[in-house]
Design an enzyme around this catalytic site. Structure first.
Site, PDB file in Angstrom:
ATOM      1  N   GLU A 212     -52.443  44.274 -77.963  1.00 28.45           N
ATOM      2  CA  GLU A 212     -51.282  44.842 -77.296  1.00 28.45           C
ATOM      3  C   GLU A 212     -51.454  46.350 -77.081  1.00 28.45           C
ATOM      4  O   GLU A 212     -51.900  47.028 -77.999  1.00 28.45           O
ATOM      5  CB  GLU A 212     -50.015  44.617 -78.120  1.00 28.45           C
ATOM      6  CG  GLU A 212     -48.773  44.933 -77.318  1.00 28.45           C
ATOM      7  CD  GLU A 212     -47.483  44.777 -78.120  1.00 28.45           C
ATOM      8  OE1 GLU A 212     -47.547  44.860 -79.349  1.00 28.45           O
ATOM      9  OE2 GLU A 212     -46.439  44.574 -77.506  1.00 28.45           O
ATOM     10  N   ALA A 355     -48.536  46.641 -87.900  1.00 29.38           N
ATOM     11  CA  ALA A 355     -48.767  45.201 -87.856  1.00 29.38           C
ATOM     12  C   ALA A 355     -48.664  44.744 -86.410  1.00 29.38           C
ATOM     13  O   ALA A 355     -48.151  45.466 -85.560  1.00 29.38           O
ATOM     14  CB  ALA A 355     -47.723  44.475 -88.703  1.00 29.38           C
ATOM     15  N   MET A 356     -49.159  43.552 -86.110  1.00 26.56           N
ATOM     16  CA  MET A 356     -49.099  43.027 -84.749  1.00 26.56           C
ATOM     17  C   MET A 356     -48.756  41.547 -84.798  1.00 26.56           C
ATOM     18  O   MET A 356     -49.357  40.772 -85.536  1.00 26.56           O
ATOM     19  CB  MET A 356     -50.448  43.282 -84.051  1.00 26.56           C
ATOM     20  CG  MET A 356     -50.560  42.682 -82.663  1.00 26.56           C
ATOM     21  SD  MET A 356     -49.301  43.380 -81.524  1.00 26.56           S
ATOM     22  CE  MET A 356     -49.064  41.960 -80.453  1.00 26.56           C
ATOM     23  N   GLU A 391     -42.183  41.441 -87.690  1.00 25.58           N
ATOM     24  CA  GLU A 391     -43.193  40.636 -86.974  1.00 25.58           C
ATOM     25  C   GLU A 391     -42.714  39.201 -86.791  1.00 25.58           C
ATOM     26  O   GLU A 391     -42.990  38.572 -85.760  1.00 25.58           O
ATOM     27  CB  GLU A 391     -44.529  40.663 -87.732  1.00 25.58           C
ATOM     28  CG  GLU A 391     -45.110  42.054 -87.973  1.00 25.58           C
ATOM     29  CD  GLU A 391     -45.138  42.935 -86.743  1.00 25.58           C
ATOM     30  OE1 GLU A 391     -45.333  42.409 -85.627  1.00 25.58           O
ATOM     31  OE2 GLU A 391     -44.939  44.156 -86.882  1.00 25.58           O
ATOM     32  N   HIS A 394     -40.392  38.889 -83.934  1.00 24.27           N
ATOM     33  CA  HIS A 394     -41.128  38.818 -82.655  1.00 24.27           C
ATOM     34  C   HIS A 394     -41.551  37.394 -82.296  1.00 24.27           C
ATOM     35  O   HIS A 394     -41.814  37.106 -81.130  1.00 24.27           O
ATOM     36  CB  HIS A 394     -42.402  39.647 -82.743  1.00 24.27           C
ATOM     37  CG  HIS A 394     -42.222  41.102 -82.432  1.00 24.27           C
ATOM     38  ND1 HIS A 394     -41.563  41.551 -81.317  1.00 24.27           N
ATOM     39  CD2 HIS A 394     -42.651  42.224 -83.078  1.00 24.27           C
ATOM     40  CE1 HIS A 394     -41.599  42.878 -81.296  1.00 24.27           C
ATOM     41  NE2 HIS A 394     -42.242  43.306 -82.368  1.00 24.27           N
ATOM     42  N   GLU A 413     -39.275  45.291 -78.752  1.00 28.94           N
ATOM     43  CA  GLU A 413     -39.332  46.153 -79.938  1.00 28.94           C
ATOM     44  C   GLU A 413     -37.950  46.514 -80.476  1.00 28.94           C
ATOM     45  O   GLU A 413     -37.758  46.598 -81.677  1.00 28.94           O
ATOM     46  CB  GLU A 413     -40.142  47.413 -79.634  1.00 28.94           C
ATOM     47  CG  GLU A 413     -41.609  47.128 -79.367  1.00 28.94           C
ATOM     48  CD  GLU A 413     -42.277  46.309 -80.462  1.00 28.94           C
ATOM     49  OE1 GLU A 413     -41.735  46.224 -81.578  1.00 28.94           O
ATOM     50  OE2 GLU A 413     -43.343  45.732 -80.195  1.00 28.94           O
TER      51      GLU A 413
HETATM   52 ZN   LIG Z   1     -42.854  45.181 -82.991  1.00 29.97          ZN
END
Ligand SMILES: [Zn+2]
Length: 959
Positions: A212, A355-356, A391, A394, A413
């Protein structure tokens, strides 16, 4: 995604994050259905082609040829891909070579072309070599492109088919395109990169992806925009004979030997085949090849695994259990179950952000996931839970429903930053986590949003290179703040309406893309609260936010007026108005109403009146002296009539109004000096953060010692009450346990001799291996006491402890302490730590930003030396972070925000503008504006602060 965690002087928890959705093509329900329906047909067609390709690859395993010519003269029509050529399904086999650190990807993408005059097929590719390109029709015809070229400014690879393709488009729209691409597994933590860790003094490698917003294109050729959702069938090979294995977004369905050598025999590698994914965007694809260990938690609805280096993997147990509980709590809360068959989370030694949220395989920097019950603190436990919750949020907001284009990144976000509180609150209700919203998000957002150079939540993105600028506190924290305000407003009208609206939006848009306007429309459709759209428009489409001025009139009324709040004076043509949800707390009364006019009024009954209760609205309040005197009188008498959020909000507003030159410094200080007896973490966090923020502007002043003494005197009662003693099994509240290390560390930073001596005594005991009976949560304070003395032997001991430490959270605590060394005549310690930051074997690149910021904040010398270091090593830093704006922007903005003179500004401005670093970028403009604000604060406040402190000192003589 989640940005790197903030490390304030007061060792705060939580902090920033980072994260992405709509071309406007597939977000309507018609387009979505078409995508799903055609998927059933794709699988059959692809099976045949895969077989054919399998044979082909086994015969030619040759290194890829040199790239085709770059043709930057023929500029494509747009930097965006055409919506008329779109992917439906990818089949990919990734072959990483963990000795040469290269990779090859064999791709087969089913595409649909709905423009019958298409001649070229354009996809994204960066630093990839592409070969063996073929286009297959559904009835077996194959054509090769006449040429392949690259347009590097937009990172395009263009397959030129010309008339041959147009002819095929007469009677068909579905094709498969196949090719091979290859590239390097690099050291910069983006795309497909390598990371390392030590195991028994041996360096071990792994390879991992981080895509990302737009780095998938450097790992495989793809349609790298969030609205081009497709399904993925991945396989990844790994050398099983050496202990390597692969994981990816989906569950593994089989393992087969690889046959790539010329004679067709197996080569020791195994191919891990993963189930086909749901429709998803390229930036969420993830695969990892490693020799990690894992722990499992099976107590919830899906199996949760946490992967980490084998020696520390046991520290993943807290994350596995917390992840499982939060994912199920979200499933219940949204009334939509988590859609993936498993949840993996992995702790990475090298990682740019916090983090992703890759779907089903979430990546974290190591200290954001691993928690060691023996040495890690409650603050890091909370921080880990919050990042996991972000996370996991998301997985719904972002992964299931994705913003259509990066201009709406706040949808991803802002939502995750808001809902992360909900997730933690559902699983750890005793933490009262919502009370931390004001300092952790609202104040952070308002700080940036008080600059002229701020931007609205939704901003048009007209070129790819500005996408990453969107990942700032506006998208994260302002997004979260306006959603919190909307929730509070909706819930007042009808309980449960907010989450009902969200459920409707998520169900209606699942596997698709959306924009803000569609979210509001869906909420209105479900709840009938028709004012939602107009309300949110005023907060998402306008830059900035208002201050409401309250003044007592002669007519027995309190008059309210609104205007944009800015740290520097407003421009004269300011005509913006917001829809302000007004809440008022009085002595025996609570009122709420909304207003969107410039002026309104409320009846005065002689009582004090506090507006914006709990800081629920995203606005500040400025009171005239008469109203202020009433509030301060109540505050002095008993401040606990205000909730901790209201107290925090009053404090935050008072410091911000002073920075904006609207109120004298006496106002915030009159609140602060009456904080005796305050036992809550949140108001202290706001106060200590604000006072600490003034330090760099006054640390050269004659009265600096008095300023420091004022801070320690303010803390005296709290520190004496808390002491260094915390028993692990006490029934102290979460808030008190978080406050203790913060209060002690702040007292030490303020030079409080008693606290320093007690902390240092405990440090010496630690050094000699003697038991101390203090919790490891107090290590930040104990180490800070040592750092304040800056003895050379202690510095060496601390560095040695840092190098040996295996718990990632404790390692961070030690590093933060090392950054505080170097006071008095020991400037060499500052230089030494700065130098270590350049050596990845000592300080990992992921810790560069926090290291520089912590040193710069530590002292006057720290600030100057850090800036000199940045100037001296700028090209090196740029090379190290590959121009990764997250890191460079963060370093520049956070370090320069500590400067406050005209000479500083000139030096910094000259340097940045000649550095070749995205000249005129938003971050440089914001950095320079901030220095101006600081300078003006000094000019206006230093004298009155000195006077105020002199008076205070007279009544508080040094003992
Ligand atoms: Zn995020």
């Amino acid at each position: 995604m989640m940005q790197e965690t903030e490390e304030e002087d007061v060792e705060l928890v939580g902090g920033g994050r980072r994260g992405p959705s709509s071309l406007g093509i597939s977000s309507d329900s018609k387009g979505l259905k078409r995508g799903l329906l055609s998927f059933a047909g794709i699988i059959i067609a692809l099976n045949i082609i895969v077989f054919t390709l399998g044979v082909k690859y086994s015969q030619e395993y040759t290194p890829p040829p040199t790239p085709e010519p770059v043709d930057n003269e023929s500029k494509p029509a747009s930097f965006r891909l055409s919506p008329l050529v779109r992917p439906l399904h990818y089949i990919m086999q990734v072959d990483p070579d963990m000795n040469a650190f290269t990779f090859t990807v064999r791709e087969n993408i089913m595409i649909e072309i709905t423009n019958s005059s298409t001649r070229d097929i354009i996809l994204h590719a960066r630093e990839l070599q592409v070969s063996d390109v073929l286009l297959h029709t559904q009835n077996g015809t194959t054509i090769a492109p006449s040429s392949v070229s690259y347009y590097t400014p937009d990172e395009f690879v263009i397959f030129h088919f010309g008339k041959n393709l147009t002819n095929l488009l007469v009677d068909q729209t579905l094709f498969n395109i196949t090719f091979v691409c290859s590239g390097q597994i690099g050291d910069i933590a983006r795309g497909f990169y390598r990371s390392s860790y030590m195991e028994n003094e041996e360096k071990k490698w792994l390879a991992v992806t981080d895509f990302e917003p737009a780095d998938a294109r450097s790992a495989f050729v793809c349609f790298d925009e969030p609205s081009f959702k497709a399904t993925f069938t991945m396989s990844v090979s790994a050398d099983a004979s050496e202990g390597w294995f692969a994981i990816s977004n989906m569950n593994e369905v089989s393992i087969t030997p690889r046959h790539y050598s010329t004679n067709g025999s197996a080569d020791g590698y195994q191919v891990h085949h993963f189930a086909t994914s749901p429709l998803m965007s390229t930036y969420l694809v993830c695969y990892v090849v490693s020799r990690f260990g894992h722990v499992t938690y099976n107590g919830g609805s899906v199996p949760v695994r946490v992967f980490a280096p084998p020696l520390v993997v046991e520290q993943g147990r807290f994350a596995a259990e917390t992840g499982s509980k939060i994912v199920d709590a979200f499933g219940d809360y949204f009334d939509i179950p988590y859609v993936m068959p498993k949840l993996d989370m992995i702790a990475l030694p090298d990682f740019t952000s916090g983090a992703m949220e890759n779907w089903g395989l979430i990546t974290y920097r190591i200290e954001a996931l691993l928690w060691n019950p023996n040495t890690s603190s409650l603050a890091s436990k909370q921080s880990i839970a919050m990042i996991i919750s972000h996370e996991l949020a998301h997985q719904w907001f972002g992964n299931l429903v994705t913003m259509g284009w990066w201009d709406n990144v706040w949808l991803n976000e802002g939502f995750a930053s808001f809902v992360e509180y909900q997730g933690v609150d559902l699983v750890y209700p005793s933490w009262n986590i919502w009370s931390q919203f004001i300092p952790m998000d609202r104040s952070v957002a308002m700080d940036l949003d008080s600059l002229h150079s701020s931007h609205p939540l939704v901003v048009p993105i007209l070129s790819a290179d500005v996408i990453t600028q969107q990942f700032d506190s506006i998208s994260y924290s302002k997004g979260a703040s306006v959603l919190r305000m909307l929730r509070d407003k909706m819930e007042k009208q009808s309980q449960g309406s907010f989450v009902k609206g969200i459920h409707h939006y998520l169900t209606k848009r699942e596997y698709g893309n959306a924009e803000s306007t569609q979210l509001w429309a869906d909420i209105v459709e479900e709840t009938g609260q028709t004012d939602v759209t107009g309300f949110m428009k005023s907060w998402t489409e306008q830059v900035g936010y208002p201050v409401v001025n309250a003044s007592l009139g002669d007519d027995g009324k309190i008059h309210l007026s609104q205007r944009r709040f800015l740290y520097t004076s407003s421009p004269t043509n300011e005509t913006q108005l917001w829809n302000v949800p007004l809440t008022i707390q009085k002595r025996d009364d609570f009122v709420s109403q909304a207003y969107d006019e410039e002026h309104t009024e409320i009846i005065d009954d002689g009582s004090w009146a506090v507006l914006n209760v709990n800081g629920s609205g995203y606005y500040r309040v400025s009171y005239d002296q008469a109203l202020l005197d009433r509030i301060i009188a109540q505050w002095e008498e008993d401040h606990l009539v205000f909730s901790d959020e209201t107290r925090s909000s009053l404090l935050s507003d008072s410091f911000a109004l002073n920075l904006a030159q609207s109120v004298p410094i006496e106002y915030p200080l009159s609140l602060v000096k009456n904080m005796k007896g305050e036992r809550d973490y949140v108001p202290w966090w706001t106060t200590l953060g604000s006072l600490g923020g003034l330090r760099p502007f006054v640390d050269e002043q004659r009265f600096y010692e008095t300023f420091q003494r004022f801070i320690s005197a303010t803390l005296r009662d709290t520190v004496d009450h808390l002491t260094f003693t915390e028993s692990e099994d006490s029934d102290e509240s979460h808030s008190t346990r978080l406050l203790r290390p913060v209060a002690l560390t702040s007292a030490i930073s303020a030079g409080d001799e008693r606290t320093i001596n007690e902390g240092y005594r405990l440090f010496e005991a630690k050094k000699q291996g003697r038991p101390t009976n203090t919790s490891s949560a107090l290590n930040p304070a104990i180490y800070a006491a040592a750092a304040s003395k800056s003895n050379e032997m202690d510095y060496k001991w601390m560095k040695d402890a840092y190098l040996k430490e295996t718990s990632a959270t404790e390692k961070n605590v030690l590093l933060a302490a090392l950054c505080k060394f170097g006071r008095h005549e020991h400037v060499g310690q500052i230089q030494s730590t700065l130098q270590d930051a350049l050596n990845p074997d000592i300080i990992k690149p992921k810790d560069m930003q926090s290291t520089l910021v912590n040193i710069a904040r530590s002292s006057r010398d720290g600030r100057t030396k850090t800036w000199e270091f940045i100037e001296r090593n700028f090209d090196l830093l740029k090379a190290k972070f590959g121009d990764a704006p997250f890191v460079m922007d963060g370093i520049i903005k956070r370090v320069t925000s500590l400067f406050s003179t005209s000479e500083d500004k000139k030096r910094i401005s000259d340097f940045l503008n000649n550095s070749g670093f995205s000249k005129g970028s938003r971050s440089i403009i914001q950095a320079l504006e901030q220095i101006d604000i600081n300078r003006k604060w000094r000019e206006k406040n230093v004298e009155s602060l000195e006077k105020w402190l002199d008076q205070w000192a007279e009544s508080h003589p040094e003992k």
